[in-house]
Structure formats: C-alpha cells, structure tokens
Scaffold this motif. Structure first.
Motif, mmCIF file in Angstrom:
data_model
loop_
_atom_site.group_PDB
_atom_site.id
_atom_site.type_symbol
_atom_site.label_atom_id
_atom_site.label_comp_id
_atom_site.label_asym_id
_atom_site.label_seq_id
_atom_site.Cartn_x
_atom_site.Cartn_y
_atom_site.Cartn_z
ATOM 1 N N LEU A 220 0.567 -1.630 -0.219
ATOM 2 C CA LEU A 220 -0.080 0.140 -0.345
ATOM 3 C C LEU A 220 0.822 1.108 -0.172
ATOM 4 O O LEU A 220 0.886 1.782 -0.273
ATOM 5 C CB LEU A 220 -0.649 0.119 0.853
ATOM 6 C CG LEU A 220 -1.634 -0.865 1.067
ATOM 7 C CD1 LEU A 220 -2.835 -1.293 2.819
ATOM 8 C CD2 LEU A 220 -2.717 -0.608 0.110
ATOM 9 N N LYS A 221 1.962 1.515 0.404
ATOM 10 C CA LYS A 221 2.203 2.477 0.631
ATOM 11 C C LYS A 221 3.272 2.467 -0.628
ATOM 12 O O LYS A 221 3.449 3.815 -0.883
ATOM 13 C CB LYS A 221 4.087 2.958 2.174
ATOM 14 C CG LYS A 221 3.411 2.570 3.476
ATOM 15 C CD LYS A 221 4.018 1.777 4.339
ATOM 16 C CE LYS A 221 5.012 2.715 4.294
ATOM 17 N NZ LYS A 221 6.135 2.051 5.839
ATOM 18 N N GLY A 222 4.118 1.558 -1.703
ATOM 19 C CA GLY A 222 4.670 1.429 -2.651
ATOM 20 C C GLY A 222 2.925 2.077 -3.452
ATOM 21 O O GLY A 222 3.698 2.830 -4.942
ATOM 22 N N LEU A 223 2.063 1.774 -3.679
ATOM 23 C CA LEU A 223 1.240 2.564 -4.110
ATOM 24 C C LEU A 223 1.155 3.995 -4.016
ATOM 25 O O LEU A 223 0.705 4.389 -5.562
ATOM 26 C CB LEU A 223 -0.386 1.749 -4.193
ATOM 27 C CG LEU A 223 -1.161 2.350 -4.918
ATOM 28 C CD1 LEU A 223 -1.352 1.692 -5.807
ATOM 29 C CD2 LEU A 223 -2.921 1.981 -4.078
ATOM 30 N N VAL A 224 1.441 4.187 -2.416
ATOM 31 C CA VAL A 224 1.116 6.086 -2.480
ATOM 32 C C VAL A 224 2.324 6.830 -2.670
ATOM 33 O O VAL A 224 1.762 7.581 -3.886
ATOM 34 C CB VAL A 224 0.730 6.139 -1.018
ATOM 35 C CG1 VAL A 224 0.738 7.418 -1.495
ATOM 36 C CG2 VAL A 224 -0.336 5.674 -0.182
ATOM 37 N N GLU A 225 3.604 5.934 -2.769
ATOM 38 C CA GLU A 225 4.474 6.176 -3.307
ATOM 39 C C GLU A 225 4.646 6.528 -4.957
ATOM 40 O O GLU A 225 4.924 7.158 -5.577
ATOM 41 C CB GLU A 225 6.044 5.065 -2.778
ATOM 42 C CG GLU A 225 6.089 5.724 -1.821
ATOM 43 C CD GLU A 225 6.946 4.847 -1.202
ATOM 44 O OE1 GLU A 225 7.776 3.524 -1.468
ATOM 45 O OE2 GLU A 225 7.481 4.870 0.367
ATOM 46 N N ALA A 226 3.875 5.685 -5.754
ATOM 47 C CA ALA A 226 3.734 5.514 -6.911
ATOM 48 C C ALA A 226 2.718 6.844 -7.198
ATOM 49 O O ALA A 226 2.795 7.605 -8.030
ATOM 50 C CB ALA A 226 3.386 4.359 -7.426
ATOM 51 N N TRP A 227 2.344 7.121 -6.487
ATOM 52 C CA TRP A 227 1.125 7.900 -6.616
ATOM 53 C C TRP A 227 1.802 9.364 -6.545
ATOM 54 O O TRP A 227 2.283 10.182 -7.151
ATOM 55 C CB TRP A 227 0.153 8.172 -5.765
ATOM 56 C CG TRP A 227 -1.422 7.315 -6.461
ATOM 57 C CD1 TRP A 227 -1.383 6.500 -7.542
ATOM 58 C CD2 TRP A 227 -1.797 7.005 -5.165
ATOM 59 N NE1 TRP A 227 -2.475 5.812 -6.650
ATOM 60 C CE2 TRP A 227 -2.846 5.933 -5.418
ATOM 61 C CE3 TRP A 227 -2.785 7.158 -3.784
ATOM 62 C CZ2 TRP A 227 -4.107 4.936 -4.998
ATOM 63 C CZ3 TRP A 227 -3.657 6.362 -3.295
ATOM 64 C CH2 TRP A 227 -3.877 5.036 -3.983
ATOM 65 N N MET A 228 3.001 9.670 -5.884
ATOM 66 C CA MET A 228 3.327 11.060 -5.262
ATOM 67 C C MET A 228 4.727 10.990 -6.495
ATOM 68 O O MET A 228 4.402 12.396 -7.636
ATOM 69 C CB MET A 228 4.673 10.349 -3.952
ATOM 70 C CG MET A 228 3.297 10.317 -2.829
ATOM 71 S SD MET A 228 4.188 10.108 -1.352
ATOM 72 C CE MET A 228 4.790 11.332 -0.755
#
Lengths: 204, 204, 204, 204
Positions: free
Chosen positions: B90-98
């Motif tokens: 999930l954190k990786g997903l947010v990082e991708a968004w960022m």
DNA sequence: CATGAATGAGAATTCATTCAT
DNA sequence: TATGAATGAATTCTCATTCAT
C-alpha cells in the motif's frame, strides 16, 4: 410609476439571474463541453438570441456559474461562522457535504468537476478562476483549524477538502451516495479526534 | 529476421498500440470532449481516415484508453504484489502516486478525471466502464487491508483511494504538485500507524 | 404594406417552403441517397448550415418531400372532386398522369420511386410514410369506384394505381414518354368500358 | 493432377460467381447506394481487398447483378418456351411472378427497383443497361402475343410488364404480398380472355 | 432590449478505391 | 492472386456567435 422605469431593468436582472442559475445547474449536470447555449437558454426559459445581451460568450456563462458557486460557498460558511466553536463549524461543513450526497453521487462536486474540466484547457483563464473557488474553501477551513490552535492549519485544510473531493468523485464514479455518508462520518470523527490546545480563544 | 515475416501483422498491431497510447495521453491532457479524432491521429502519426480501421468510433478510443489505464494499474499492482508485506504494498502504491505528482498537478488523475467527465453523460455505458477501473483499484487495496487483518478493509480502501483522488484534484486545481507530496506523506504515515493484529500471515 | 410587418415570419416560412420545394424536386431527380444536403441547399439558395434551422436531419427533408407529394395529391383530387361523375374524375386522374409523361419518363413517378427507395431501408419509418401517400391515392380511387357502383372498388383501385406505377417505371426505364400516352389511353378506355349499375347516385 | 492446375482458376471463377450472386441479392435488398462493397464481400465471404481482382469498380458489380438478372430471365423464359401454347407461356410467366410475391412485397421487383434507382443517375451508362433487361422481357412477351396472333403485340407486352412492375411496387410499398396474388390473378384472367385468331400456328 | 434567423467553421464518420506485401 | 491495411474525399450534423428587424 417608478415601476415602469425600473421594471425593464428589473426584468433584465431577473433574466440574468435565471440564466446564471440555469447555467450553474446545467453545467454541473452535463459538463461544460456537452452543454450548449441552447441548453442553458432553454433551462432559463430565455430565447437563445437574447442570451448574448447578458453574456457575451459561453465562457462568461461558465464564469457566472463559478461566481454562483463562490456565492453558495460564502453563504454556507457565513452560516457556519455563527457557530462559536470552529470545530463545530468544520463539522457543519462536512454535514453540509453529506447532505448533498445524492447530487454528488449523480454529478460529483459542482466545483470540483468544473475545476477538473476547466483544467484540461490550454488557455489558463477559467481554470485559474475555478482554482480560486477551491482556494476560497481552503482558506476558510484553514482559518478554522488555525482558530482551533492547530500548528499546521493549511495542511489540515488540504486534507479536509481533498477528503471531500475524493469522496465526491468516488461516490460519483461508483454512483453510490453511501460513500458520502461513510467518508463524511469518518471526517467528522477525525475532526472530533483532533486535539485542541488548552487555550485557543476565538479570534475575531 | 522473423520480423520480416511478422511485419505486416506487427505493423497493424503497432499502429493500434500507437493509437491507444496517443488516445490515452491526449484524452488525459485535453479531456474527452475537447479532443478531436484529428488530435489523436496526429499524436499517433496516423492519417485520420485510417483511425477508423482500428476504432470504429471515438468512444471506442475512449474505451481503449480506459483499458490502457486498467493495464497500467494491473502492471503497477502486479509489481507491488511481489512485496511480502501488504502494508509495504500500500505504501508503494502511494509512492507511485507521489511519483506522478507533476502530471497530476497539470492534468489530474488520468482515471479520475476521465470518470468525472464520462459521468456527465446521459447514457450509462462508458461511465460504468470508468467506474470499473476505479473499482478495480479499490478491490486491490481492500485485499491488502484485509491481509493486514483490518476489520473494515473496504472502508479503508475507499479512504485511501478517495485520498488519492482528492489530492490529485486539489493539486490539479491549484496547479501545485506539492499537494501530492504533502498528502502522500500523510497517507503513508497513516498506513504506518494502522495497527496490524499479532498474526496475520499472508494469504496466497 | 402589411408585408413589412409579416416579413420576418414570412421570410422564415418562405425559406422553409423553398427548401421543401427544392427537396421535393431534387430528391425526385437524384434519389434520396445520391442527394446531398448541399444539393438541396444550393437548389433552394440557402446556406447549408442554415438548412438545419428548418430541418434537423436529412430524413426530415425527405419527410417534407413526402408531405409535399401528399399535398399535391390532395390538390389534384380536390380539383377532380368537383366533377359530378366519378368516372370522369378517374379519367381526369389518368389524364393528369399522362400530362406528366415527360417527367415520368425522365425520373419516374415521384411518389413511386421514393417509396421504392425508402423500402430498401432496414428501419421502417419513412418507408411506412411513403406507403401512406400511396394508400391515400388508393383510397381516393376506391371511393370513386365505389361511387360508380362497382362491387370490388378496392381491387379496381389497386389495378388503376398499379397501372400508373407500372407505366411510369417502364417509361422511365426505357426513357420513352410514349409509354405513358399509350398505357394512359388504355386505362381511360378501360374506365369507359366499366359498366355502371343503373342507378348509382353520387354519395355526398 | 489437372486439379492442381485448374483449381486456382476454378477457385477464381467460383469467387466471381459468389460475388455476383451476393451482389445480386444484397443490391436487391439494400439498393445500390446503401450497399457497400464490404457488404457484398461479406455476403460472398470474400476479403474486401480481393474483390477488386474480379470487379474493378462497384459499378462493375452492379453490372454483374444486371447480367445475373438477365440470365435468370433467360432461364425462366427458356423453360416457358417449352410450352406449346404462347398463352400458357405468358400465364406461366405471371405465375412465376406470383411465386415471388413475398420477396416482391419485401424488396420489390429486383430488376424494376434496380432500374428505378439507376435511372436517377446523371450519367447514362448503367441505367441504359437496366433498361435493356426490361426490354428483353418486353421482347419475349411481345413474341408470345404475336404468336397468339394479336395485332398489337408490343402494346400488350407493355401492358403485361407494366402490370407486373406496378403490382410489385404496390405490394412493396404496402408490404402486402396479397396484392401480387390479386393482380396476378387478374392478369391471368386477362390473358385467358384475349381472343386468339383461328389459325395462328407457332412460329419456330 | 428582444428575437428568430443566419452563418460558417469544424467534427465525426463512411467508403470506394488503392497499395504493399 | 490474395489480403490486410491505407487514404482522402465527401457527407451529415453541431453550435457558438452574429445579424436584421
């Protein structure tokens, strides 16, 4: 007597108001590009050819709709400002959002979808205008958080408004008003949880 | 070498791919309504008349763009699925968004803005399709939260994705990529804070 | 004088009439499919874009042409209805057909060819409309035969109208107006031959 | 052995035949203008690009359909020619027409509607060709009437064929096959009524 | 101000025909 | 010959904007 003088002008102002209201509604429901001037004219019960006496271009009607949204926002926040506790004001805002869940589930947040559509334009005129409306909401929220004594009011304001925009978009995309309810509840809980420093007297 | 054999077919598939890629990009940047077939054809370097050999209508190009977004999403989540810890995923997903902050600040979330625009349509065909893409993201996120052992994975998924959509819209409306950074950071912190029950072994 | 008052409205109605007339003529001469809106607009001396102010689709122009044919037919039969003898009325009809031999030899019967072309369509809208025009002619003829006291007026009406359609098609296919004359003469002789019962007073 | 040599050519001839048959059918059902090459190719199960090896233009396909109609006609009349009595031959023709009532009621007479459509063209190439097919039918009928000893065989042939075209058009416009039956019966009765001179021996 | 009518610049879409392999 | 893939000219239709009265 004065009627005969002011009537025409009053009539004109009325038409302008009707056109603005129609534009606000129809543009929200159909989007800017899919809405024709004829659509707005029809909704306002004004002959097409006459629209141009009040709004020289379609963009001016969009601008009027944006102004209308600003006015709605001001009205809403003015009402909330009467509450003594900034936390209650913020919660009242969220409750207002939740009250609009059905419209949001069908057409999204009026301001948000308008901003999103206008931001696709190459020329940066109306999109800046749309940004201003959202900024206005952010500023109001920021003031409340500041009054609450939070150290990062701007950040919190972004979080709050982003929450609203996000839940509106999801509710709209999934056509599910319950998302508004669920996320709204969460936001209220979040606001309740926010610790307020011991003495943060309200600033005029 | 074998190329010379597959060339003809490859050529056609290649053009289709180019058109799909161009459509995805241009539709995101200009929106569906403001994008003409000529725009897409030009971006793909394909004669307009030829577009119709691959896509019978403009709507089919929109659909192709939606499919492309689905594919991108699948690719992204497939990569994240290799991480052992659902929280890290999930954190990786947010990082991708960022990581996509600049594009988001200029044009918004590709899927979100597309869904918002399509939802303005009276006929419910493509908008349902757009909803499906978002639903797919929600489902993936929900699986992660469930794996984390959270009791309300669906609610959390909505909160996460709504957070993304909200921050993208604000970043876009205010033309400020930093909003992506700030809110992204908050989301990551939130994910870190989420308590995980003692033993929640990963489910294949 | 009063013209100057009714001018605006008259102008619009006039254009509509011109467009209808042009459509009727051009559609007859070139057929529906081979006629472009530009053809009709040019014939009516109206800018293409303006056509849509009066007729929203090409099909509406076809419909207007069908209505025009109905009107022509009504005018013709109304004139014939002034004759006291139904037999004379029928003979007058045939004579009218013969009078149009040159046009028929070049383009066929306006209604017949239109019906034939529209009947090729998959959707049954305009073709039904075309059938109605022909049915109207049949009904009128049937009334005359009935008044003549014939026991099978509907059958006779079909024979008469089929005779007209047939001779028009042959005259057109062979580009020979004389076919209209020859067959027309035969039809008149046939009408003359039909025995009328002793006392068949005209029915109002 | 010879197969491997003649097969390709035979295949080619077969494709040509299939294309001709498909063109005849589809052009009849949809009309020339509404029929695309793709329609015909699909109906013949031949790739579009390949059509051009057999027919260089769409018009050539129309011509092939006209030739097909001629061939059908020849086949029909050849069969009838085996009957000893010319009156029976004519009656047989009418019966054949009646046998095709359902198709006629749906799409009209194949030759007649084709001729009517082609006659709308400015260039006089295919329309003349279509006229020839009808002329061929007229000529055959005329021969029968002459053999019957009638003094005006050409006139009678026109009446007969016009009767057919007329009833087909009406049946088609009204979508009523019964018109074919009714008028066909009338024509047969008419043929039966025609007096034949005492000695009109058949001419080879 | 009011209003029906006009205008023209696109936009999507179709399709016969041609081409490269 | 065979065939998928071009290609571009035409066509219908839309609409913001303007004009005449």
């Amino acid at each position: 007597m004065t009627d005969s003088v002011t009537r025409p002008r009053a009539r004109g102002a009325d038409k302008r108001r009707r056109l603005t209201a129609a534009a606000t509604k129809v543009l929200h429901e159909q989007g800017v590009e899919r809405t024709t001037l004829a659509d707005i004219a029809r909704a306002a019960d004004v002959p097409v050819g006459n629209v141009y006496y009040y709004f020289k271009t379609k963009d001016e009607l969009v601008q009027a709709a944006l102004a209308e949204h600003t006015a709605h926002l001001d009205e809403l926040t003015a009402g909330l400002d009467r509450l003594p506790d900034p936390r209650d004001r913020l919660k009242g805002l969220v409750e207002a959002w939740m009250g609009g869940r059905d419209v949001a589930a069908r057409y999204g947040c009026p301001t948000g979808t308008l901003a999103a559509e206008l931001d696709k334009r190459a020329d940066g005129v109306l999109d800046v205008e749309a940004g201003r409306v959202i900024r206005r909401l952010l500023d109001w929220a920021e003031r409340q958080f500041r009054e609450l004594g939070r150290p990062d009011p701007d950040r919190l304001a972004v979080t709050l408004v982003a929450g609203y925009q996000g839940m509106s978009l999801l509710a709209n995309a999934l056509r599910d008003p319950e998302i508004m309810t669920g996320e709204g509840t969460r936001l209220i809980r979040w606001l309740d949880t926010l610790p307020a420093p011991p003495s943060a007297p309200r600033q005029a």
